[in-house]
Scaffold this active site. Structure first.
Site: not given
Ligand code: IPM
Ligand code: MG
Length: 288
Positions: A73, A123, A155, A179, A183
């Site tokens: 990032y 990884k 993975d 990240d 999710d």
């Molecule tokens: C998160 C989001 C952010 C990230 C984006 C919006 C930049 O996906 O907070 O998980 O990738 O960190």
């Molecule tokens: Mg995210």
């Protein structure tokens, strides 16, 4: 306190430096919010809202500690340029040992207060950056002999999170892997609208956000699930103010409205009561 959620199709065509994501990343970096805590917790009443079988997810209580100010990032160099007559895009995955060490201490500290099991996800079979990550995790683990440290490739971790998520207690991982995994983990709990997060600096000060985005499609319609935002406030009390009583009160109030059968659209199922965002918020206040 800062509460944030960014994005929307109207921003997708903006130049990269003008996009709201850039603002969020800058806030994280400039406030030095390197430790991002993303819990995934499944209220038993919502087990049927998960896309996984109830027995696989019911009682899930997992904490992902995501490093937030390093990795691909922020690594330099980055860019798009012409090489050999064609455009190439590039980013740099980079961690210094001090960056890994400080997030390791946060993660071990949290694991100590939870189930004393920490899984470091990387990884290392392919990436030097991960090789160093793993070495530093092992070094730091010597300070926490009570915590059982394990290692998993990202993975495999993605697969295990879907196959048998309850094997995990605390996970620590880098920015990009965290990240993606957070999710995936959020969906285990049935709704991304349920999950809070905290991003902390070395003094436990920080920013508190729901994991979900800004949901531009339902903006202004009084439909959003406010529970992730409310639970983010609980995390502020727990981790920044060390006011565990208030944190418990907020979390118990949320538990209570779920038990009462109140549901916003994203978690509604047959036989429960569909409520608006503001009705849900009022019910939580009442339950406190
Ligand atoms: C998160 C989001 C952010 C990230 C984006 C919006 C930049 O996906 O907070 O998980 O990738 O960190
Ligand atoms: Mg995210």
């Amino acid at each position: 306190m800062l509460l944030g959620a960014v994005g929307g199709p109207q921003y997708d065509t903006l130049d990269r430096p003008l996009r709201p994501e850039r603002g969020l990343l800058r806030i994280r970096k400039e406030l030095n919010l390197f430790a991002n805590l993303r819990p995934a917790l499944l209220y038993p009443e919502l087990a049927s809202a998960s896309s996984l079988k109830p027995e696989v997810v019911s009682g899930l209580d997992l904490m992902i500690v995501r490093e937030l100010t390093g990795d691909v990032y922020f690594g330099q160099p980055r860019g798009i340029e012409v090489r050999n007559g064609e455009r190439v895009g590039f980013n740099t995955m980079l961690y210094s040992e001090s960056e890994v060490r400080r997030v390791a201490h946060v993660a071990f500290g949290i694991a100590m207060k939870r189930g004393k099991k920490l899984c470091s996800v990387e990884k290392a079979n392919v990436l030097e950056c991960s090789e160093l990550w793993k070495e530093v995790m092992i070094e730091v683990s010597k300070d926490y002999p009570e915590v059982e440290l394990s290692h998993m490739y990202v993975d495999n971790a993605a697969m295990q999170l879907i196959r048998a998520p309850k094997q995990f207690d605390t996970i620590v991982t880098g920015n990009i892997f965290g990240d993606i995994l957070s999710d995936a983990a959020s969906m285990l709990s049935g709704s991304i609208g349920m999950l809070p997060s905290a991003s902390l600096d070395e003094h436990n000060k920080g920013m508190y956000e729901p994991i979900h985005g800004s949901a531009p499609d339902i903006a202004g319609k009084n439909l959003a699930n406010p529970l992730a935002t409310i639970l983010s406030v609980a995390m502020m009390y727990r981790y920044t103010f060390a006011d565990l009583d208030t944190a418990d009160r907020i979390e118990n109030a949320v538990k209570k409205v779920i038990e009462q059968g109140l549901r916003t659209g994203d978690i509604w199922t047959e036989g429960t009561q569909k409520v608006s965002c503001s009705e849900m918020g009022d019910a939580v206040v009442k339950a406190m």
